[in-house]
Design an enzyme around this catalytic site. Sequence first.
Site, short mmCIF file in Angstrom:
data_model
loop_
_atom_site.label_atom_id
_atom_site.label_comp_id
_atom_site.label_asym_id
_atom_site.label_seq_id
_atom_site.Cartn_x
_atom_site.Cartn_y
_atom_site.Cartn_z
N THR A 80 0.81 -1.23 0.28
CA THR A 80 -0.05 -0.08 -0.03
C THR A 80 0.86 1.20 0.15
O THR A 80 0.58 2.12 -0.88
CB THR A 80 -1.03 0.11 1.07
OG1 THR A 80 -1.94 -1.07 0.97
CG2 THR A 80 -1.70 1.47 1.26
N LYS A 135 -7.30 4.41 5.73
CA LYS A 135 -5.47 4.34 6.07
C LYS A 135 -4.87 5.66 6.15
O LYS A 135 -4.89 6.26 4.87
CB LYS A 135 -4.67 3.43 5.15
CG LYS A 135 -5.41 2.00 5.18
CD LYS A 135 -4.75 1.31 4.22
CE LYS A 135 -4.92 -0.22 4.11
NZ LYS A 135 -4.23 -1.18 3.19
N ARG A 160 -1.70 6.24 5.47
CA ARG A 160 -0.63 6.38 4.54
C ARG A 160 -1.26 6.54 3.18
O ARG A 160 -0.65 7.30 2.34
CB ARG A 160 0.39 4.96 4.44
CG ARG A 160 -0.49 3.87 4.17
CD ARG A 160 0.60 2.74 4.71
NE ARG A 160 -0.23 1.14 4.27
CZ ARG A 160 -0.78 0.76 5.46
NH1 ARG A 160 -0.99 1.23 6.48
NH2 ARG A 160 -1.25 -0.54 5.17
N ASP A 162 -9.39 -3.40 0.57
CA ASP A 162 -8.14 -4.34 1.08
C ASP A 162 -8.42 -4.89 1.99
O ASP A 162 -8.02 -6.31 2.19
CB ASP A 162 -7.00 -3.28 1.29
CG ASP A 162 -5.66 -4.15 1.57
OD1 ASP A 162 -5.18 -4.79 0.81
OD2 ASP A 162 -5.21 -3.88 2.60
#
Length: 542
Positions: free
Chosen positions: A78, A160, A162, A303
Site C-alpha cells: 500500500t 488508512k 498512509r 483491501d
Amino acid sequence: MRFLIPLYLVIHLATLSFAQDNAALKRPKLVVGIMIDQMRWDYLYRYYDRYEQGGFKRLLNEGYSHENTYIDHLPTVTAIGHTTVYTGSVPSIHGITGNDFMYQLEGKVTYCATDTSVSGVGINGSSGQMSPKNLLTSTVTDELKLATNFRSKVIGIAIKDRSSIFPAGHFANAAYWFGNDAKWGTSNYYMDELPAWVKQFNESSLADDYLKNGWHTLYAKESYVQSSPDENPYEGAMKGMNKAVLPIDASILKKNGRGIIRDTPFGNSYTLDFAKAAIHEEQLGNNKNGCTDFLAISLSSTDGIGHQYGVNALEVEDMYLRLDQDLKAFFEFLDNKIGKDEYLIFITADHGASHNNPFFIDHRGGGGYLSLSQERLNHHLDSIYHSPALVRSLMNDQVHLDYALIASKGLNLGNIKATIIDYCRRLPGIAYAVDMDRAGQSTVADPIRRRIVNSYNFKRSGAIQLVFDPQWKGGSDKQTGTGHSAWNPYDAHIPLVWMGWGIPKGGSSNQIASMYDIAPTISALLHIQEPNGNVGHPLSFK
Ligand SMILES: [Zn+2]
C-alpha cells in the site's frame, strides 16, 4: 518591396495574437484520484456483466483505459503503491520502501508515515502522529500547488493514514484518515483544529446508519457464480462470527464497535460520503480563483475485505457490486457539482492480490509454503561465522543485515551475503535471491531485475531481495484470505482508467504502462512540472 506584408495577413496575425493573449490556459476545475486498495485489474471484467450503468461501466465506456499497467517495484504494498502513483518515482528515489521499513545504518524500523514530532488532531496517540516527513520527493499534487503559487487546494482522504498522506504530498491543505472510532482526523502537520464541517460529519449518525442493517448480499446468493460457494475453508471469519459467511448481523457489527465499518463495504461508501462533504464544504473545483484543485481519495475497505476473504470470495464480489453503485452516485455528484467534463478523474490501485494458497493448491494450480525464518537463517550463519544475530529482519521479502555488527566483528560482508544467497536459492519456493548491490548484473529475468533495481534504496532497504516462485508464500499452510507483495501479475497488474476533462471517450490501449507513468501523465494534461523524482513517461490516449 519584400517588407510589404499583404493586408489580409496583418489582420490575420493580429487576430491570432489577440486570441492567444486573452485565452486562459485550459485546465480542469478539479482532479479526483481514486485509488482502490488491492483492486486487481481483472476485477473490471470479472464482474463486468453484473456492474450497472454509471459506475465501472461508465468509466470504461466514457473514459479511457490503459489496460496493461504494471507495478515496477517490490514489494507491492500500500504505502509504496500510493507514493509511486503520486510521485511518478520509485522506492529507490522516493524513499518509501515498505509500509514499514528499516533505517539500515541505525537498524531502526519505522512505520512509513510516522512522525513523532507531530500530534494527532481528532485522533489520539500514535495513530495521529503522521506526516509525509519520510517521503523524499515531491508529488504531482505538490507540483500543482507550486504551479499555481499554492492557490490550488489539495486534500487527501482515506481510512488508512498512509493512503491519504502520501498522495496529498508535502504542501497539502489537509490529509484526513481514520481514528479508532471511525472518526476522521488529521495531525497538526496540517492544522491545529479540525474544520467545523469535519467535526459535524464525525458527530453525525451516518456510520451507525450504515451498520444498523448488517451486511447482507445485494442479490440472491445463487447469482454469485463468479465466486466460490459462500461457505468454504479458504476465508477468514470476522471477529464474533464462527464462519466467514454473509449475512453478518447488525448485532455482530455493533459488538465490534463503530470502527468495524472499515471491514465492510460501507467503509467505501462512508469514505465517498466524506469526500462529497469535503468537495462541498471546501468548495473544491469551484474555480473562483481560476485554479485547479485536487482531491486524492483512496478506498481502503477493499483491501481489508480482500485480505480477510480472498480473491475468489462472494464477499469480495458483493463488495465490488456495491462499490460500483457508490461510484455511480459519486460520478453523478461530480457531474452536478463540478460539471460533466469539467473534472478529470482517474481510478487505479496500489497493488493486486494473489489467490488463497490452499485454494490454489487444492485446485492443483501449484504453489506452496516457504519455511524460511530469521531464526533459521541466523542459525545457519552462526554455524559458519560464530555470530548468532547477523540477520536483523526478513521484512519486505528482503534480508536485512546488521552492518555495524559485521564491521565490529571484522567479518566480510561479501562472504556473508554469498552464504545467504547460496542457502536461500536452494530452498523450494525461492526463484531468486539477489544481492541488491549487484542486482543490475544478476542473472534475473528482465522485468524482475528492473523492479529490484527500482526498489533498492541503500539506506532503507535490505541487502538481499528474495523473489518467490509464483503462488509461493511464507507462513503456515492453513492461511485464509489473501495477501500481496510479489512481482507477479496477480499482485502487479492494476487498473488505470481515466475519465472526464481532456480524456477521449471510450478508448483503451494495450500499450505497456507503469504505475509511475500516472503522475507525469497528469502533469502533461495539466501543463505543470512533473514531480522532482519522476522517472515515468506521459501516457498517450491513442
Ligand atoms: Zn493489503
